[in-house]
Design a protein around this motif. Structure first.
Motif, PDB file in Angstrom:
ATOM      1  N   GLU A  64     -43.681  27.208  -2.988  1.00 12.21           N
ATOM      2  CA  GLU A  64     -43.547  27.086  -1.532  1.00 12.21           C
ATOM      3  C   GLU A  64     -42.421  27.976  -1.005  1.00 12.21           C
ATOM      4  O   GLU A  64     -41.358  28.070  -1.614  1.00 12.21           O
ATOM      5  CB  GLU A  64     -43.270  25.638  -1.144  1.00 12.21           C
ATOM      6  N   PRO A  65     -42.654  28.605   0.154  1.00 11.02           N
ATOM      7  CA  PRO A  65     -41.660  29.541   0.707  1.00 11.02           C
ATOM      8  C   PRO A  65     -40.272  28.951   0.869  1.00 11.02           C
ATOM      9  O   PRO A  65     -39.281  29.632   0.618  1.00 11.02           O
ATOM     10  CB  PRO A  65     -42.271  29.932   2.054  1.00 11.02           C
ATOM     11  N   MET A  66     -40.180  27.687   1.292  1.00 11.97           N
ATOM     12  CA  MET A  66     -38.861  27.098   1.532  1.00 11.97           C
ATOM     13  C   MET A  66     -38.020  27.102   0.265  1.00 11.97           C
ATOM     14  O   MET A  66     -36.804  27.319   0.318  1.00 11.97           O
ATOM     15  CB  MET A  66     -39.007  25.659   2.052  1.00 11.97           C
ATOM     16  N   HIS A  67     -38.651  26.909  -0.891  1.00  9.74           N
ATOM     17  CA  HIS A  67     -37.902  26.894  -2.141  1.00  9.74           C
ATOM     18  C   HIS A  67     -37.494  28.305  -2.557  1.00  9.74           C
ATOM     19  O   HIS A  67     -36.364  28.528  -3.009  1.00  9.74           O
ATOM     20  CB  HIS A  67     -38.746  26.260  -3.249  1.00  9.74           C
ATOM     21  N   ARG A  68     -38.386  29.268  -2.385  1.00 11.66           N
ATOM     22  CA  ARG A  68     -38.045  30.646  -2.764  1.00 11.66           C
ATOM     23  C   ARG A  68     -36.958  31.210  -1.845  1.00 11.66           C
ATOM     24  O   ARG A  68     -36.082  31.957  -2.292  1.00 11.66           O
ATOM     25  CB  ARG A  68     -39.305  31.516  -2.745  1.00 11.66           C
ATOM     26  N   LEU A  69     -37.005  30.851  -0.567  1.00 13.65           N
ATOM     27  CA  LEU A  69     -35.938  31.253   0.347  1.00 13.65           C
ATOM     28  C   LEU A  69     -34.602  30.651  -0.078  1.00 13.65           C
ATOM     29  O   LEU A  69     -33.579  31.338  -0.123  1.00 13.65           O
ATOM     30  CB  LEU A  69     -36.261  30.800   1.775  1.00 13.65           C
ATOM     31  N   ALA A  70     -34.616  29.368  -0.373  1.00 10.47           N
ATOM     32  CA  ALA A  70     -33.372  28.683  -0.747  1.00 10.47           C
ATOM     33  C   ALA A  70     -32.789  29.284  -2.024  1.00 10.47           C
ATOM     34  O   ALA A  70     -31.576  29.515  -2.121  1.00 10.47           O
ATOM     35  CB  ALA A  70     -33.635  27.190  -0.935  1.00 10.47           C
ATOM     36  N   MET A  71     -33.633  29.565  -3.006  1.00  9.32           N
ATOM     37  CA  MET A  71     -33.134  30.148  -4.254  1.00  9.32           C
ATOM     38  C   MET A  71     -32.631  31.566  -4.041  1.00  9.32           C
ATOM     39  O   MET A  71     -31.620  31.975  -4.645  1.00  9.32           O
ATOM     40  CB  MET A  71     -34.226  30.104  -5.322  1.00  9.32           C
ATOM     41  N   ALA A  72     -33.298  32.344  -3.175  1.00  7.97           N
ATOM     42  CA  ALA A  72     -32.815  33.704  -2.882  1.00  7.97           C
ATOM     43  C   ALA A  72     -31.430  33.646  -2.242  1.00  7.97           C
ATOM     44  O   ALA A  72     -30.552  34.456  -2.563  1.00  7.97           O
ATOM     45  CB  ALA A  72     -33.801  34.427  -1.981  1.00  7.97           C
ATOM     46  N   ARG A  73     -31.227  32.702  -1.352  1.00  8.83           N
ATOM     47  CA  ARG A  73     -29.909  32.574  -0.713  1.00  8.83           C
ATOM     48  C   ARG A  73     -28.847  32.214  -1.751  1.00  8.83           C
ATOM     49  O   ARG A  73     -27.717  32.729  -1.695  1.00  8.83           O
ATOM     50  CB  ARG A  73     -29.974  31.542   0.406  1.00  8.83           C
ATOM     51  N   LEU A  74     -29.186  31.336  -2.681  1.00  9.82           N
ATOM     52  CA  LEU A  74     -28.226  30.993  -3.735  1.00  9.82           C
ATOM     53  C   LEU A  74     -27.920  32.201  -4.617  1.00  9.82           C
ATOM     54  O   LEU A  74     -26.775  32.420  -5.013  1.00  9.82           O
ATOM     55  CB  LEU A  74     -28.790  29.853  -4.589  1.00  9.82           C
ATOM     56  N   ALA A  75     -28.934  32.996  -4.921  1.00 13.48           N
ATOM     57  CA  ALA A  75     -28.751  34.129  -5.833  1.00 13.48           C
ATOM     58  C   ALA A  75     -27.854  35.207  -5.248  1.00 13.48           C
ATOM     59  O   ALA A  75     -27.087  35.846  -5.972  1.00 13.48           O
ATOM     60  CB  ALA A  75     -30.112  34.724  -6.189  1.00 13.48           C
TER      61      ALA A  75
END
Length: 219
Positions: A64-75
């Protein structure tokens, strides 16, 4: 030019803009190393990290996009030059890099755009939608192929075929110097599905995120 922490230049002040798209499912150290190398070697003032929306070229369903966005921000949170850009996720229909580049060209009309690519992306360039237009808008900057990488590829049963691109496009491709980093999002997803440790494959924050949200586990 390296921007001070938390600085966010206006489009009119940005002269060198990087764009790095991908599924980021999940993001891993090779993604981050590519962006760090590009910022250093190209003197980028701003980099848009763009998680893919509807990936026309992938057969599997993305997380889901919300999870990939959140992980990209963490990275990428430690890099003040990076903006995690939601436009492809918000855009209806298939995600095409050329559409994102056209939009950024309008927004950052004074900037030279550099499209950042990992090695797997570089090898598939000839199949990209409107690749000629992509080369017109942006200078393409691909992860390097150093001696260690070439030696690693020579061990493969089926060595990769050469990328066949028009000379005019080939002239728009630069190489980023990077060490061999054989990280694989596919391998990370497999390990996560087996509930094995991801230490060293993703950051501790992303490992916690994957664990807390039960990502990549069989349904």
């Amino acid at each position: 030019m390296i921007l001070p922490q938390h600085a966010d230049p206006s489009p009119a002040n940005v002269r060198r803009l990087g764009v790095f798209g991908g599924a980021f499912d999940p993001p891993h150290p090779a993604h981050v190393a590519l962006v760090e190398s590009a910022i250093s070697q190209l003197q980028l003032e701003r980099v848009h990290v763009v998680p893919t929306g509807q990936a026309w070229h992938k057969t599997r369903t993305l997380t889901e996009p919300m999870h990939r966005l959140a992980m990209a921000r963490l990275a990428f949170e430690h890099l003040p030059q990076v903006v995690v850009d939601e436009r492809e996720i918000r855009r209806a229909g298939p995600s095409y890099t050329v559409d994102t580049l056209r939009a950024l060209q309008i927004e950052f009309s004074q900037a030279q755009i550099y499209l950042l690519l990992g090695d797997d992306q570089r090898r598939s360039l000839q199949s990209w939608h409107e690749i000629g237009e992509i080369g017109r808008i942006a200078i393409i900057c691909a992860a390097g192929r150093d001696v260690a990488v070439r030696a690693w590829n020579e061990k493969l049963d089926s060595p990769e075929p050469p990328v066949k691109l028009p000379d005019t496009l080939q002239a728009r491709i630069l190489t980023l110097n990077m060490p061999l980093m054989p990280h694989s999002a596919t391998d990370i997803r497999v390990l996560a599905a087996q509930e094995q440790t991801l230490t060293g494959l993703v950051t501790p924050a992303i490992e916690r995120y994957i664990h807390d949200h039960h990502l990549y586990r069989p349904h």
